[in-house]
Design a protein around this motif. Sequence first.
Motif, short mmCIF file in Angstrom:
data_model
loop_
_atom_site.label_atom_id
_atom_site.label_comp_id
_atom_site.label_asym_id
_atom_site.label_seq_id
_atom_site.Cartn_x
_atom_site.Cartn_y
_atom_site.Cartn_z
N LEU A 1 0.83 -1.21 0.00
CA LEU A 1 0.00 0.00 0.00
C LEU A 1 0.86 1.25 0.00
CD1 LEU A 1 -2.75 1.39 0.14
CD2 LEU A 1 -2.64 1.19 2.64
N LEU A 2 1.93 1.25 0.79
CA LEU A 2 2.81 2.42 0.86
C LEU A 2 3.45 2.69 -0.49
CD1 LEU A 2 4.28 4.61 2.53
CD2 LEU A 2 6.06 2.92 2.99
N ILE A 3 3.97 1.65 -1.14
CA ILE A 3 4.68 1.87 -2.41
C ILE A 3 3.71 2.25 -3.53
CG2 ILE A 3 4.68 -0.50 -3.33
CD1 ILE A 3 7.72 1.86 -3.16
N ALA A 4 2.51 1.71 -3.50
CA ALA A 4 1.51 2.08 -4.51
C ALA A 4 1.08 3.53 -4.32
CB ALA A 4 0.30 1.16 -4.41
N SER A 5 0.98 3.96 -3.05
CA SER A 5 0.63 5.36 -2.77
C SER A 5 1.75 6.29 -3.19
CB SER A 5 0.36 5.53 -1.26
OG SER A 5 -0.68 4.71 -0.83
N ARG A 6 2.98 5.85 -2.98
CA ARG A 6 4.14 6.68 -3.32
C ARG A 6 4.21 6.93 -4.83
NH1 ARG A 6 7.73 8.93 -5.69
NH2 ARG A 6 9.92 9.12 -5.11
N TYR A 7 3.85 5.92 -5.63
CA TYR A 7 3.94 6.06 -7.09
C TYR A 7 2.60 6.38 -7.75
CZ TYR A 7 8.77 4.61 -6.80
OH TYR A 7 10.11 4.57 -6.51
N GLY A 8 1.56 6.61 -6.95
CA GLY A 8 0.30 7.11 -7.50
C GLY A 8 -0.54 6.11 -8.24
N HIS A 9 -0.46 4.84 -7.89
CA HIS A 9 -1.25 3.81 -8.57
C HIS A 9 -2.59 3.66 -7.87
CE1 HIS A 9 2.31 3.11 -10.85
NE2 HIS A 9 2.98 2.52 -9.87
N ILE A 10 -3.55 4.50 -8.26
CA ILE A 10 -4.84 4.58 -7.58
C ILE A 10 -5.60 3.27 -7.62
CG2 ILE A 10 -5.91 5.55 -9.65
CD1 ILE A 10 -6.86 6.34 -5.98
N GLY A 11 -5.52 2.55 -8.74
CA GLY A 11 -6.23 1.28 -8.86
C GLY A 11 -5.73 0.26 -7.85
N VAL A 12 -4.42 0.17 -7.71
CA VAL A 12 -3.83 -0.76 -6.76
C VAL A 12 -4.18 -0.35 -5.33
CG1 VAL A 12 -1.67 -1.66 -5.83
CG2 VAL A 12 -1.93 -1.38 -8.30
N VAL A 13 -4.11 0.95 -5.05
CA VAL A 13 -4.43 1.46 -3.71
C VAL A 13 -5.85 1.06 -3.32
CG1 VAL A 13 -4.85 3.56 -2.36
CG2 VAL A 13 -2.78 3.37 -3.75
N GLU A 14 -6.82 1.31 -4.19
CA GLU A 14 -8.21 1.03 -3.86
C GLU A 14 -8.48 -0.47 -3.80
OE1 GLU A 14 -10.61 3.44 -6.47
OE2 GLU A 14 -10.37 5.17 -5.11
N TYR A 15 -7.78 -1.25 -4.62
CA TYR A 15 -7.93 -2.71 -4.55
C TYR A 15 -7.45 -3.23 -3.19
CZ TYR A 15 -7.00 -7.65 -5.42
OH TYR A 15 -6.96 -9.02 -5.33
N LEU A 16 -6.29 -2.71 -2.74
CA LEU A 16 -5.75 -3.15 -1.46
C LEU A 16 -6.65 -2.75 -0.30
CD1 LEU A 16 -1.98 -2.27 -2.03
CD2 LEU A 16 -2.92 -4.57 -1.74
N LEU A 17 -7.23 -1.56 -0.38
CA LEU A 17 -8.08 -1.07 0.71
C LEU A 17 -9.46 -1.73 0.71
CD1 LEU A 17 -7.19 2.73 0.52
CD2 LEU A 17 -6.52 1.14 2.33
N GLU A 18 -10.06 -1.86 -0.49
CA GLU A 18 -11.43 -2.36 -0.60
C GLU A 18 -11.49 -3.89 -0.57
OE1 GLU A 18 -15.43 -2.56 -0.76
OE2 GLU A 18 -14.26 -0.71 -0.58
N HIS A 19 -10.70 -4.53 -1.43
CA HIS A 19 -10.79 -5.98 -1.57
C HIS A 19 -9.96 -6.73 -0.52
CE1 HIS A 19 -11.30 -9.84 -3.59
NE2 HIS A 19 -10.00 -10.04 -3.41
N CYS A 20 -8.73 -6.20 -0.26
CA CYS A 20 -7.82 -6.90 0.65
C CYS A 20 -7.96 -6.45 2.10
CB CYS A 20 -6.37 -6.71 0.19
SG CYS A 20 -6.07 -7.30 -1.49
N LYS A 21 -8.74 -5.40 2.32
CA LYS A 21 -8.99 -4.90 3.67
C LYS A 21 -7.69 -4.51 4.41
CE LYS A 21 -13.27 -5.90 2.93
NZ LYS A 21 -14.20 -4.80 2.51
N VAL A 22 -6.74 -3.95 3.65
CA VAL A 22 -5.47 -3.53 4.24
C VAL A 22 -5.70 -2.30 5.11
CG1 VAL A 22 -3.19 -2.58 3.71
CG2 VAL A 22 -4.08 -4.48 2.38
N SER A 23 -5.01 -2.21 6.23
CA SER A 23 -5.10 -1.03 7.09
C SER A 23 -4.59 0.19 6.33
CB SER A 23 -4.27 -1.22 8.36
OG SER A 23 -4.14 0.00 9.05
#
Length: 616
Positions: free
Chosen positions: A45-67
């Motif tokens: 999540l941190l590295i996806a946020s750092r590089y601006g990959h919104i799709g990956v960020v939302e997948y990790l938060l919504e589907h994977c329930k990452v903190s």
Amino acid sequence: MDIKTAVYNAAKDGKLKLMQKFLSNKSQEEVEALTEEKTDGGTPLLIASRYGHIGVVEYLLEHCKVSVELGGSVNFDGETIEGAPPLWAASAAGHLDVVCSLLKYGASVNSTTLTNSTPLRAACFDGHLEIVKYLIEHNADIEVANRHGHTCLMIACYKGHTDIARYLLEKGADVNRKSVKGNTALHDCAESGSLEILKMLLKCSAKMEKDGYGMTPLLAASVTGHTNIVEYLIHQPGTSKEASIEALELLGATFVDKKRDLLGAMKYWKRAMEIRHSDRSNVIRKPDPGHLVLAYDFSREVTTSEELEALITDPDEVRMQALLIRERVLGPSHPDTSYYIRYRGAVYADSGNFERCIHLWKYALDMQQNNLDPLSPMTASSFLSFAELFSYVLQDRTKGTLATKVTCSDLIGILCKSVREVERAMGQRENIPEVGQFTKALSIILHLIFLLEKIECSSEEEYYKKQTIYRLLKLNPRGRNGYTPLHMAVDKDTTTVGRYPVGKFPSLHVVNILLECGADVDSRDYENNTPLHIAAQNNCPLIMTTLVTAGAHFDATNSFKKTAYDLVDEKTITKNMMHPFNYITLQCLAAQAVDKHKVLYKGLIPEELEAFIELH
């Protein structure tokens, strides 16, 4: 590549479909384990946020329930930021869509890094105005300062982000807030050279105050050479004649040393001199220097227009004037004072005038030791520069330049000062320097001892040298891994201390003199290695023989129950030369036998004998 690394790389590269493929057939427990695991210190999540990959960020938060707060270490411009939340990384990198998403999923708007930097401060640093506005609209606290006490307004002023500074002021940022070292946003603005921001701050009632070094924003602009700020401030109604004079004189010194513009310097010094003499009934005189300094070639500051005009024929004297002015105006405790003395010495060294260089560097070193914290990076840099200079001269690279000899007195003098620096550091109960600082200081000292072998010393100098080394050993200083100076003397890594070669380690000469001065041949590092263990790892049979002859126990074991012989490379001649049976005594064998029955001797024999048994 393992799946954990593959998931991390997919997040870094923004490959959403690949990540989905990796995680789609995994249980919730497996997904949590893979997405919460850190690679290179950071989470997916941190590295996806750092590089601006919104799709990956939302997948990790919504589907994977990452903190949403699951961060770690992240790299920006070659610097590793520790303890960074995903929101901080997205704000610093300028990804507004990711910032919006993270806040939507509940990210704390004021979460900080380990250095107490907020997402808002990160956005201010890199000039992301839209993110700054969005964060403040979502209740970001504009007054949270980092560990140095630097606020969002300060960093915006320092980086010259006019629109952000204006917006923060509109939102009520405290214009007179002070950092840990006492500087305000006005100081930061003066250093950056942004006149527009400076005017905004003054309109918002910013005060012209001194920082911890006694520097006003006006002097800060002079030090950095921002003539636009200096000219504006000296014409303000509240600026005194004395303040204007000091600012112009200091600006001239900056033109000499930073801009290499001697004529420009003369112009500002002339203006300052005119202000000093503008009222003939009340001439503003320079203070009496008290004593003249050898390092400055016994120069004194000019006091009349005639003396100032005469400088034009002597560029070297102009450079000395700059050093004199800086020391008077900034004082010896300001880092720039000793920095530019060292800089001028380096210039002399480059032209082959090593004697002038040594005088200037010694003067700067005394100034640093009297004013800076023990083992400060600037002082360590001075010691290293001396070692490199002495090595250069002693390697006979200086033929054709001005005749210069490095004397035993020169080297011992710096050795003594370096040991004094370690004494200062170890004498502190608070703010004890980090292990890395001790390691560097001890390395430099060992290099100075190495260089002393190349110089003839009188019997008195030999005695003083050994007395100084004894003082060091008596302190029992420790570097990395708990290494003593003797451990470091037998370690090849001690060779690399700066950019240029000085001594070469392991060094038999340095080992011998340390032993002669009382080094403990069986001292232990944090893994219970003796210097003999380290010498074995570095494949040094001659040094190993020297240590054993000096009383080192060949069968002493470290924390991993390894003897020095166990650590010798099987493929080297050392393995055959250093057979254990040649060095183990009957006492050692007896100690090994007794050690198997700890219960029978603990508390029943003298402590010294217990220590001897435990050595084995």
